[in-house]
Design a protein around this motif. Structure first.
Motif, PDB file in Angstrom:
ATOM      1  N   PRO A  14       0.833  -1.205   0.000  1.00 53.37           N
ATOM      2  CA  PRO A  14       0.000   0.000   0.000  1.00 53.37           C
ATOM      3  C   PRO A  14       0.866   1.253   0.000  1.00 53.37           C
ATOM      4  CG  PRO A  14      -0.030  -1.079   2.145  1.00 53.37           C
ATOM      5  CD  PRO A  14       0.713  -1.979   1.224  1.00 53.37           C
ATOM      6  N   PRO A  15       0.346   2.333  -0.514  1.00 54.12           N
ATOM      7  CA  PRO A  15       1.151   3.538  -0.609  1.00 54.12           C
ATOM      8  C   PRO A  15       1.541   4.034   0.780  1.00 54.12           C
ATOM      9  CG  PRO A  15      -1.088   3.856  -1.471  1.00 54.12           C
ATOM     10  CD  PRO A  15      -0.986   2.456  -1.017  1.00 54.12           C
ATOM     11  N   SER A  18       3.164   9.258   3.063  1.00 52.39           N
ATOM     12  CA  SER A  18       3.573  10.511   2.440  1.00 52.39           C
ATOM     13  C   SER A  18       3.160  10.588   0.975  1.00 52.39           C
ATOM     14  CB  SER A  18       5.093  10.639   2.537  1.00 52.39           C
ATOM     15  OG  SER A  18       5.660   9.579   1.783  1.00 52.39           O
ATOM     16  N   THR A  19       2.597   9.498   0.442  1.00 53.97           N
ATOM     17  CA  THR A  19       2.243   9.482  -0.969  1.00 53.97           C
ATOM     18  C   THR A  19       1.204  10.549  -1.285  1.00 53.97           C
ATOM     19  OG1 THR A  19       2.653   7.131  -1.050  1.00 53.97           O
ATOM     20  CG2 THR A  19       1.315   8.042  -2.798  1.00 53.97           C
ATOM     21  N   THR A  20       1.430  11.240  -2.381  1.00 54.34           N
ATOM     22  CA  THR A  20       0.453  12.231  -2.816  1.00 54.34           C
ATOM     23  C   THR A  20      -0.628  11.533  -3.619  1.00 54.34           C
ATOM     24  OG1 THR A  20       2.311  13.692  -3.049  1.00 54.34           O
ATOM     25  CG2 THR A  20       0.219  14.437  -3.940  1.00 54.34           C
ATOM     26  N   HIS A  21      -1.849  11.758  -3.260  1.00 60.94           N
ATOM     27  CA  HIS A  21      -2.935  11.107  -3.980  1.00 60.94           C
ATOM     28  C   HIS A  21      -3.617  12.090  -4.908  1.00 60.94           C
ATOM     29  CE1 HIS A  21      -3.374   7.172  -1.894  1.00 60.94           C
ATOM     30  NE2 HIS A  21      -2.497   7.795  -1.135  1.00 60.94           N
ATOM     31  N   ALA A  22      -3.768  11.683  -6.151  1.00 60.63           N
ATOM     32  CA  ALA A  22      -4.555  12.505  -7.061  1.00 60.63           C
ATOM     33  C   ALA A  22      -6.031  12.284  -6.786  1.00 60.63           C
ATOM     34  CB  ALA A  22      -4.237  12.149  -8.499  1.00 60.63           C
ATOM     35  N   LEU A  23      -6.401  11.051  -6.580  1.00 61.80           N
ATOM     36  CA  LEU A  23      -7.806  10.728  -6.380  1.00 61.80           C
ATOM     37  C   LEU A  23      -7.885   9.733  -5.252  1.00 61.80           C
ATOM     38  CD1 LEU A  23      -8.008  10.439 -10.060  1.00 61.80           C
ATOM     39  CD2 LEU A  23      -9.804  11.686  -8.920  1.00 61.80           C
ATOM     40  N   THR A  30     -11.400  18.391  -1.633  1.00 61.01           N
ATOM     41  CA  THR A  30     -12.040  19.148  -2.701  1.00 61.01           C
ATOM     42  C   THR A  30     -12.016  20.631  -2.378  1.00 61.01           C
ATOM     43  OG1 THR A  30     -14.231  19.030  -1.719  1.00 61.01           O
ATOM     44  CG2 THR A  30     -13.613  17.234  -3.187  1.00 61.01           C
ATOM     45  N   SER A  31     -12.186  21.454  -3.419  1.00 59.96           N
ATOM     46  CA  SER A  31     -12.116  22.902  -3.229  1.00 59.96           C
ATOM     47  C   SER A  31     -13.216  23.401  -2.311  1.00 59.96           C
ATOM     48  CB  SER A  31     -12.221  23.611  -4.571  1.00 59.96           C
ATOM     49  OG  SER A  31     -11.302  23.081  -5.482  1.00 59.96           O
ATOM     50  N   VAL A  34     -17.178  19.795  -0.163  1.00 62.44           N
ATOM     51  CA  VAL A  34     -18.266  18.848  -0.446  1.00 62.44           C
ATOM     52  C   VAL A  34     -17.694  17.707  -1.273  1.00 62.44           C
ATOM     53  CG1 VAL A  34     -20.509  18.557  -1.564  1.00 62.44           C
ATOM     54  CG2 VAL A  34     -19.931  20.722  -0.462  1.00 62.44           C
ATOM     55  N   ASP A  35     -18.051  16.483  -0.919  1.00 64.07           N
ATOM     56  CA  ASP A  35     -17.559  15.343  -1.683  1.00 64.07           C
ATOM     57  C   ASP A  35     -18.037  15.424  -3.139  1.00 64.07           C
ATOM     58  OD1 ASP A  35     -16.418  12.347  -1.159  1.00 64.07           O
ATOM     59  OD2 ASP A  35     -17.912  12.399  -2.771  1.00 64.07           O
ATOM     60  N   SER A  36     -17.136  15.097  -4.069  1.00 74.21           N
ATOM     61  CA  SER A  36     -17.468  15.244  -5.485  1.00 74.21           C
ATOM     62  C   SER A  36     -18.640  14.363  -5.894  1.00 74.21           C
ATOM     63  CB  SER A  36     -16.251  14.905  -6.344  1.00 74.21           C
ATOM     64  OG  SER A  36     -15.307  15.939  -6.254  1.00 74.21           O
ATOM     65  N   ARG A  37     -18.727  13.151  -5.313  1.00 71.51           N
ATOM     66  CA  ARG A  37     -19.822  12.252  -5.697  1.00 71.51           C
ATOM     67  C   ARG A  37     -21.167  12.835  -5.286  1.00 71.51           C
ATOM     68  NH1 ARG A  37     -17.513   7.307  -2.561  1.00 71.51           N
ATOM     69  NH2 ARG A  37     -16.615   9.059  -1.430  1.00 71.51           N
TER      70      ARG A  37
ATOM     71  N   HIS B  10      -0.672  -0.668  -8.946  1.00 78.82           N
ATOM     72  CA  HIS B  10      -0.554  -0.462  -7.530  1.00 78.82           C
ATOM     73  C   HIS B  10      -1.923  -0.326  -6.904  1.00 78.82           C
ATOM     74  CE1 HIS B  10       0.348   0.947  -3.696  1.00 78.82           C
ATOM     75  NE2 HIS B  10       1.479   1.554  -3.955  1.00 78.82           N
ATOM     76  N   PHE B 118     -14.227  12.610 -12.227  1.00 89.30           N
ATOM     77  CA  PHE B 118     -14.648  11.226 -12.454  1.00 89.30           C
ATOM     78  C   PHE B 118     -14.038  10.721 -13.756  1.00 89.30           C
ATOM     79  CE2 PHE B 118     -17.877  13.454 -10.068  1.00 89.30           C
ATOM     80  CZ  PHE B 118     -17.994  12.651  -8.950  1.00 89.30           C
ATOM     81  N   ASN B 194     -14.854  21.680  -7.897  1.00 93.49           N
ATOM     82  CA  ASN B 194     -14.285  20.949  -6.774  1.00 93.49           C
ATOM     83  C   ASN B 194     -12.798  20.623  -6.873  1.00 93.49           C
ATOM     84  OD1 ASN B 194     -15.629  20.510  -4.457  1.00 93.49           O
ATOM     85  ND2 ASN B 194     -16.492  18.518  -5.009  1.00 93.49           N
ATOM     86  N   LEU B 589       5.283  10.068  -4.777  1.00 94.69           N
ATOM     87  CA  LEU B 589       4.630   9.171  -5.710  1.00 94.69           C
ATOM     88  C   LEU B 589       3.221   9.674  -5.916  1.00 94.69           C
ATOM     89  CD1 LEU B 589       5.900   5.835  -4.238  1.00 94.69           C
ATOM     90  CD2 LEU B 589       6.632   6.930  -6.341  1.00 94.69           C
ATOM     91  N   HIS B 591      -0.566   8.963  -7.109  1.00 98.35           N
ATOM     92  CA  HIS B 591      -1.522   7.882  -7.339  1.00 98.35           C
ATOM     93  C   HIS B 591      -2.515   8.315  -8.403  1.00 98.35           C
ATOM     94  CE1 HIS B 591      -5.091   5.356  -5.877  1.00 98.35           C
ATOM     95  NE2 HIS B 591      -4.309   4.612  -6.628  1.00 98.35           N
TER      96      HIS B 591
END
Lengths: 216, 639
Positions: A14-15, A18-23, A30-31, A34-37, B10, B118, B194, B589, B591
């Motif tokens: 698993p990451p 410190s891993t940066t997550h895009a999603l 989020t900006s 509010v959750d995007s979904r 991953h 999405f 967002n 890194l 994701h």
């Protein structure tokens, strides 16, 4: 730096923290906060308002056009019967709220019970609509009888399709909860389904009022 | 670092080390499963370009048929199919998806995001769009193309008057494209609201992103009207309802209302992204910030708001009554105010700037000129008595082409010249580009300017021939020669794309001294876009990083980048070297979302279910089952 990268190459670990997550799956930043979904569902419901608005407008335009072709609305509607099925659908909004409340307090079994109750109430409404449609057919009202028939079946059928999709969605959530996929941490899944469900109920209040209670 | 030359699968995602530019996704399967907004944007662009060429050929057939009076080159029914498919193709398969290509590629970069909100929904939108476009065009070989005009007025579309499958293909195509558009719009609406980089408040967003956001709102709210209209039409044709059956009391005007409640916002869906592109190009090549940014944003909103209150001006000839006509006439005239404001702001942006006439800039300036002409004839239509004379004549054809070719397409071509280095890593050739621009600019005027006169002289649109006594032969011939010239100009553009992809020099990150964040990263951008998410402190974020001494509304320092159309050959001091705090790559890194084939499966299921209407309804349950299987796979797939 090369160490950190090389580590990732070695396998499916698993990451690191410190891993940066895009999603990020769990709590994306989020900006607006509010959750995007959730925002997606709200935006979809805005679009769906326009769908129902257009259908209701079509119904309102056409219901005055053809008073002469029987059966006409006031002859055929059974207000007490439809009031009961409307009540059943509204009741399902209460059970939906209880399901969300349960999962927000981490009570999965209780949530499942309320979800099943909601799906059941939705199914009762659908069965009621099926019975109503068949009795209208037997009284001679179908898609081609009159403009009233065309626009009535299309509008209520479109709403019924929404309820059916909702029931299906709720049952999928029940299945997911058996597989342990629904937890307090992702109560949002239930909340979003609830948004949809409440919207479908609210639309029925409008349709019931405009179509059944004000038949003139 | 050879060990990290490829992205690492991953936990359902793909982890990309920030230190290398990934070129590892290859092959057809990688395109089918991609969820990368840049790749999806390129696919949208290529598909839209292809449909644009098909639509152009259809227009050429129309123009050749009108070369001489009483021509017999094609039959009346072929002519009907040609103008119907030309308009449907250009609007739904060329201009809209070309705008979507820019939304896809540019918007996430401008707001400093790594992808859309999405990514899989984005892929789904594309696959639905491309299937809808192919199905619509399959009608040519499967029993006849639709031929009732792009707004398909009832009851011309009824079984009685259109018994063949053409209208069913049209219903199917438009429904499918509508689903794609709404899904895409919902996605980008959420993305823009967002996914903005830290510090990018609404009033710091680039103007193209703003116009995109407004377009999304229009799409989400306008498409339901036509969707329901098409459902009514489908039920009339297949399930025995009477919505548009006049003999049974049906109301054909209802179709017109539903169509134009969608149709007029649709016009702004086609033009607002173009306005956004022009508003990006003009400041960069004038080396001045956009004049009246806030007013530009609010006039865009005003246009979108008014869009829902003007539809009946398409129906003045119906005879809706003086009160209705007066109200819709007034609201239509109101639209001229925010539009005029925009035009003055564009001119003021250039005023006093140090202008570089690159091809992109030429197209942007050409847009202003052409859009003024199209706007003026538009205001003429807002007066019901005048409009009654112009309805269904070539005057209307002239108007729509001035705003759609002179407006939208001109700006989109300018946008391609402007962002091509970012798309592909190469420059479009400027010499070919200038030839392309000037031939384009001359031939569109040659083609469409005479139509103002053919229309006022009384030549009706959509009629396959005309009599010599009408006295419009010469005017028609000028238009036809212009159309052939226009085809030549578009060919030059296509040649330019292929030649430049092969022979142009490699592009630097920031060839034009750009103002927005997409120029702060390499050309083309790495798969993760930003090694480190940028922090925004002001409007024109990248200018602020490069010129820290400049105030937010101040002009840029003189002497940079002026005069040379080949800015990349004479790089400025700042070209390609963004401020240090932006690119200091830390050993992190990233994701990224994993490729997925489920969007493709769901899209195919949807299209198969829908195509029941043209083939056999037995397909519908099959399609729904495929779709449901795809949705479950999608839902349970780790994101």
């Amino acid at each position: 730096m090369s160490q950190a990268v090389a580590e990732r190459t070695s396998g499916a670990a698993p990451p690191a923290a410190s891993t940066t997550h895009a999603l990020e799956a769990e709590h994306p930043h989020t900006s607006t906060g509010v959750d995007s979904r959730k925002m997606l569902m709200w935006a979809f419901l805005a679009s769906d308002c326009m769908f129902f608005g257009t259908l209701i407008a079509t119904y309102m335009v056409y219901k005055q056009r053809q008073e002469l072709i029987p059966p006409v609305p006031r002859e055929i509607f059974d207000i007490p019967y439809t009031s009961v099925s409307a009540f059943v659908l509204l009741l399902s909004s209460v059970t939906m709220v209880l399901a969300l409340d349960a999962i927000q307090h981490n009570r999965v079994a209780r949530m499942r019970t309320w979800l099943i109750a909601t799906a059941l109430l939705g199914s009762v409404f659908l069965a009621g609509q099926y019975y109503e449609f068949t009795s209208f057919f037997s009284e001679g009202l179908n898609l081609s009888t009159s403009l009233f028939g065309s626009s009535f079946f299309l509008l209520t059928g479109f709403h019924g399709t929404h309820v059916a999709i909702g029931v299906f969605w709720l049952l999928s959530l029940v299945v997911q909860s058996w597989r342990g996929k629904i937890t307090q941490a992702n109560a949002l899944t239930i909340e979003i389904a609830g948004l949809y469900w409440h919207f479908v109920d609210i639309v029925w209040i409008l349709i019931f009022t405009l179509v059944y209670l004000i038949p003139e | 670092m050879a060990v990290v030359a490829a992205p690492i699968p991953h936990g359902g995602g793909v982890v990309v080390p920030t230190t290398e530019v990934t070129r590892s996704y290859r092959g057809l399967w990688s395109w089918i499963t991609t969820v990368d907004h840049k790749r999806i944007g390129i696919m949208y662009g290529v598909a839209a370009g292809t449909f644009f060429l098909i639509g152009g050929l259809e227009a050429l057939v129309v123009r050749l048929q009108l070369w001489v009076p009483n021509n017999t080159l094609v039959s009346a029914s072929t002519f009907n199919a040609m103008f119907t498919m030309h308009a449907t193709t250009m609007i739904f398969l060329a201009v809209m998806p070309l705008s979507v290509a820019f939304f896809n590629f540019i918007v996430p970069l401008q707001i400093g995001a790594r992808d859309v909100a999405f990514p899989r929904l984005n892929a789904f939108s594309f696959w639905v769009f491309i299937s809808g476009g192919i199905l619509l065009n399959l009608s040519f070989v499967l029993g006849g193309a639709p031929d009732a005009g792009w707004f398909g007025y009832a009851n011309l579309t009824s079984k009685q008057f259109s018994p063949g499958p053409g209208i069913d293909f049209w219903i199917l195509g438009l429904q499918v494209l509508g689903i794609s558009s709404v899904a895409g719009a919902l996605n980008f609406l959420v993305t823009i609201i967002n996914m903005r980089a830290p510090g990018m408040t609404y009033m710091r967003m680039p103007i193209f992103t703003w116009m995109s956001l407004i377009t999304m709102i229009l799409l989400v709210l306008a498409f339901p009207a036509i969707t329901i209209g098409l459902v009514l039409l489908m039920f009339d044709r297949h399930f025995g309802t009477n919505f548009f059956e006049v003999a049974k009391g049906g109301d054909v005007i209802l179709w017109q209302n539903l169509f134009w409640v969608f149709g007029h916002p649709e016009v702004y869906i086609l033009i607002l992204p173009a306005m956004g592109i022009v508003s990006e190009i003009l400041p960069v090549f004038s080396r001045k910030p956009l004049f009246g940014y806030a007013v530009m944003v609010f006039s865009g909103m005003a246009i979108a708001f008014l869009a829902f209150g003007v539809w009946a001006h398409h129906m003045f000839a119906v005879g809706l009554g003086p009160l209705t006509d007066a109200i819709f006439s007034a609201t239509t005239m109101l639209i001229a105010i925010p539009t005029g404001v925009k035009i003055f702001n564009w001119i003021s942006t250039m005023w006093g700037g140090s202008i570089r006439y690159t091809t992109a800039m030429l197209y942007a300036v050409g847009f202003i000129a052409m859009f003024i002409i199209g706007g003026l004839s538009g205001v003429m239509h807002s007066s019901p008595p005048a409009d009654l004379q112009q309805s269904d004549t070539y005057f209307v054809v002239a108007h729509i082409h001035y705003v759609l070719i002179g407006g939208s397409i001109t700006a989109l071509l300018g946008g391609i010249y402007y962002w091509f280095p970012k798309f592909s890593g190469r420059y479009l050739n400027e010499t070919l580009g200038k030839w392309n621009f000037w031939t384009f600019f001359i031939t569109i005027n040659m083609t469409f300017m005479p139509m103002h006169w053919t229309g006022l002289l009384g030549m009706p649109r959509r009629v396959y021939t005309y009599a010599p006594e009408l006295g419009v032969t010469t005017l028609n011939q000028i238009s036809t020669v212009g159309a052939i010239g226009l085809a030549f100009s578009i060919l030059l553009f296509v040649v330019n794309v292929f030649v430049s992809l092969r022979y142009s020099p490699k592009a630097v990150a920031d060839p034009w001294d750009g103002a927005t964040l997409e120029w702060s990263i390499s050309s083309p951008p790495p798969i993760y876009n930003f090694a480190q998410v940028p922090v925004v402190h002001s409007r024109d974020a990248f200018w602020a990083m490069k010129y820290p001494d400049r105030t937010e509304h101040g002009d840029l320092p003189d002497g940079d980048g002026t005069g040379s159309p080949h800015a990349h050959l004479a790089p400025t001091g700042h070209t390609g070297q963004p401020a240090a705090d932006l690119v200091e790559a830390k050993p992190t890194l990233i994701h990224m979302p994993a490729p997925s084939y489920f969007p493709f499966i769901v899209a195919m299921g949807l299209v198969i279910a829908g195509s029941g209407i043209v083939f056999t309804f037995a397909l519908t349950p099959v399609g729904i089952l495929i779709m449901m299987a795809g949705i479950f796979g999608w839902a349970f797939e780790p994101a």
